[in-house]
Design an enzyme around this catalytic site. Structure first.
Site, PDB file in Angstrom:
ATOM      1  N   LYS A 183       0.783  -0.975  -0.112  1.00  0.00           N
ATOM      2  CA  LYS A 183       0.205  -0.075   0.084  1.00  0.00           C
ATOM      3  C   LYS A 183       0.675   1.793   0.107  1.00  0.00           C
ATOM      4  O   LYS A 183       2.054   0.698  -0.232  1.00  0.00           O
ATOM      5  CB  LYS A 183      -1.364   0.306   1.105  1.00  0.00           C
ATOM      6  CG  LYS A 183      -2.102  -1.869   1.299  1.00  0.00           C
ATOM      7  CD  LYS A 183      -2.733  -1.492   0.106  1.00  0.00           C
ATOM      8  CE  LYS A 183      -3.179  -2.841  -0.406  1.00  0.00           C
ATOM      9  NZ  LYS A 183      -3.895  -3.826   0.575  1.00  0.00           N
TER      10      LYS A 183
HETATM   11  C1  LIG Z   1      -4.711  -4.968   0.576  1.00  0.00           C
HETATM   12  C2  LIG Z   1      -6.948  -4.635   0.695  1.00  0.00           C
HETATM   13  C3  LIG Z   1      -7.322  -5.116   1.818  1.00  0.00           C
HETATM   14  C4  LIG Z   1      -6.723  -5.835   2.894  1.00  0.00           C
HETATM   15  O1  LIG Z   1      -5.954  -5.159   3.567  1.00  0.00           O
HETATM   16  P1  LIG Z   1      -4.899  -5.364   5.006  1.00  0.00           P
HETATM   17  O2  LIG Z   1      -4.260  -3.949   5.558  1.00  0.00           O
HETATM   18  O3  LIG Z   1      -3.935  -6.390   3.617  1.00  0.00           O
HETATM   19  O4  LIG Z   1      -5.697  -6.212   5.048  1.00  0.00           O
HETATM   20  C5  LIG Z   1      -8.636  -4.644   1.674  1.00  0.00           C
HETATM   21  N1  LIG Z   1      -9.005  -4.264  -0.064  1.00  0.00           N
HETATM   22  C6  LIG Z   1      -8.718  -3.610  -0.727  1.00  0.00           C
HETATM   23  C7  LIG Z   1      -8.670  -3.158  -1.337  1.00  0.00           C
HETATM   24  C8  LIG Z   1      -7.203  -3.966  -0.388  1.00  0.00           C
HETATM   25  O5  LIG Z   1      -6.447  -3.714  -1.837  1.00  0.00           O
END
Ligand SMILES: *Cc1c(COP(=O)(O)O)cnc(C)c1O
Length: 377
Positions: A183
Site C-alpha cells: 500500500k
Molecule cells: C489490501 C487490501 C485490503 C486488505 O488490507 P490488509 O491490511 O492486508 O488487511 C482490503 N481491501 C483492499 C481493496 C485492498 O487492496
C-alpha cells in the site's frame, strides 16, 4: 544484466530503524503512546475527528461491519473487482456478500448496480477506492441514506486520495486503511479506521482490545486503581507500538511518496496514451488519485495476451502483476450464485499492474516502457 525492478517496495531508512529502536528501549511495545500518536497524526492528515489503529485493513473492516450490526442473514453489497478481503470480512460476520459490477472507466463500484442489488436484507454497502481512485461517494451516500444502509469505505489503497477536494477518510463514513507493504505507506501489517462519530470510535476501541472497558493507556496513567470490565465480547486487533512508530515516520514521507507516485503515473500515461491497444487509467475530475497501483487495460486488438506480457516483463527482470481479481469467480465464493458481471470479468482478465513505488527511477520507468512498447507496437 539489468537490475530487477519490483512491483512495490517500501521506503525505509534509518529514521524507521531509530523509531523502532526507541520503542524497544522504552519497554512499551503494544497499543501504547506511539499508537495514540500515530492515530492523532493520521486523523489530522485525513481531516477526521477520530482514528482507531488496528492490525490490518481486514480487521478494521470486520469491526466496522460488526459495529454497524451486520450479522447472520444480512446482505452486504460489495464490488467483485477488489482484493478478496473486501468480501471475506462480510463472511466473517456470518453475512452474505452480494457482488456487483464496476464502472468500466473508474473500476470502482457502479452506483446503478448498487441500486439494483438492494433487497430487504441489505444492511450495508462497501465501496472500494480501487487502487487509490475514490469511488463516487456522493452518489453512493445518497443511495445508502435513502435505503437506511451503513456505508463503510474500503480505503485500503487510498491514503492521500481525495474526493471533491476532501481527503478520503474525512467524509464522515467509517473508512478503513491498510499499511500492508503493497500500500501507500507501510507498518509491515496494520490498519486504521477514521470516523467523526465519537461513540463509534469508543466502541471500536473497546472491540479491538477484547471488549475491555478501559485501555491500558488509561490504566497506566491513572493515579487510582481501575478495575476493567468486559460488557461485550471483543477481539484482539491491537497494533503494536513498533508498528505505530514506523507509521509516524512514514506519515512524514507521505507527501514525497504521493508526489513520486503521481510523477511515475504521469510518465506511464504519457507513454501509453499513444498506444492504441491499451487503455491508461481514467481519473474523473472529482478525484485525486494516490496511484497505489497503476493499471493498464489491454484492448481486444492488443497484439499479445495479458499473460504473455506479464511473462515478457518478468523475463526482462520486471515484476508486474495481473489486474484486480474478480472475487465472485473464486472457488470459495462459487456458492454465492453471483450472476455474470461482464465489466469485472473483462477488466480482471485483460488488465495488468506495472511497478510503481517511490524508489523506481526514471531509467527504470524507461526500461518498462520500452519492453511494453516492444510488445504492443
Ligand atoms: C489490501 C487490501 C485490503 C486488505 O488490507 P490488509 O491490511 O492486508 O488487511 C482490503 N481491501 C483492499 C481493496 C485492498 O487492496
Amino acid at each position: 544484466m539489468n537490475e530487477r525492478i519490483e512491483i512495490a517496495q517500501p521506503l525505509f531508512d534509518d529514521r524507521e530503524e531509530q523509531a523502532v529502536l526507541a520503542v524497544l528501549r522504552s519497554g512499551w511495545v503494544s497499543q501504547g503512546p506511539k499508537v495514540a500518536e500515530f492515530e492523532q497524526v493520521f486523523a489530522g492528515y485525513v481531516g477526521a475527528q477520530h482514528a482507531v489503529a488496528t492490525t490490518s485493513c481486514t480487521t478494521a473492516l470486520h469491526m466496522c461491519l460488526l459495529a454497524a450490526g451486520v450479522g447472520s442473514g444480512d446482505e452486504v453489497i460489495v464490488p467483485s473487482l477488489s482484493f478478496i478481503a473486501t468480501a471475506n470480512v462480510v463472511a466473517h460476520c456470518g453475512a452474505t456478500p452480494v457482488f456487483v459490477d464496476v464502472d468500466p472507466l473508474t473500476c470502482t463500484i457502479d452506483p446503478s448496480c448498487i441500486a439494483a442489488a438492494i433487497t430487504d436484507r441489505t444492511k450495508a454497502v462497501i465501496p472500494v477506492h480501487q487502487m487509490g481512485l475514490p469511488a463516487d461517494l456522493d452518489q453512493i451516500a445518497a443511495l445508502a441514506r435513502g435505503h437506511g444502509l451503513a456505508l463503510i469505505e474500503d480505503a485500503a489503497c487510498a491514503i492521500g486520495s481525495a474526493y471533491k477536494g476532501r481527503r478520503i477518510g474525512g467524509h464522515g463514513n467509517p473508512a478503513c486503511f491498510s499499511f500492508h507493504p503493497r500500500k501507500i505507506i507501510t507498518t509491515g501489517e496494520g490498519g486504521m479506521i477514521t470516523t467523526n462519530d465519537p461513540e463509534l470510535a469508543a466502541k471500536l476501541r473497546r472491540m479491538r482490545q477484547h471488549g475491555m472497558s478501559v485501555s491500558d493507556l488509561q490504566r497506566h496513567g491513572a493515579g487510582k486503581v481501575i478495575i476493567e470490565r468486559y460488557p461485550e465480547i471483543g477481539y484482539n486487533y491491537r497494533m503494536t507500538d513498533l508498528q505505530a512508530a514506523v507509521g509516524i515516520v512514514q506519515m512524514q514521507k507521505l507527501p514525497f511518496i504521493l508526489s513520486r507516485r503521481a510523477g511515475i503515473a504521469a510518465a506511464y500515461t504519457k507513454a501509453f496514451e499513444r498506444v492504441p491497444s491499451v487503455r491508461a487509467p481514467f481519473v474523473p475530475s472529482y478525484a485525486s488519485h494516490s496511484f497505489q497501483s497503476y493499471c493498464l487495460e489491454l484492448l481486444p486488438d492488443a497484439p499479445v495476451s495479458r499473460d504473455t506480457l506479464l511473462q515478457v516483463l518478468l523475463d526482462n527482470g520486471i515484476s508486474s502483476r495481473r489486474g484486480i481479481m474478480a472475487i465472485h469467480a473464486e472457488a470459495c465464493y462459487q456458492a454465492s450464485g453471483a450472476s455474470s458481471l461482464p465489466v469485472t470479468e473483462r477488466l480482471s482478465r485483460n488488465s495488468l499492474l506495472l511497478p510503481i513505488h517511490p524508489s523506481l527511477s526514471d531509467a527504470g520507468i524507461s526500461r518498462i516502457v520500452d519492453v511494453m512498447q516492444g510488445c504492443l507496437c
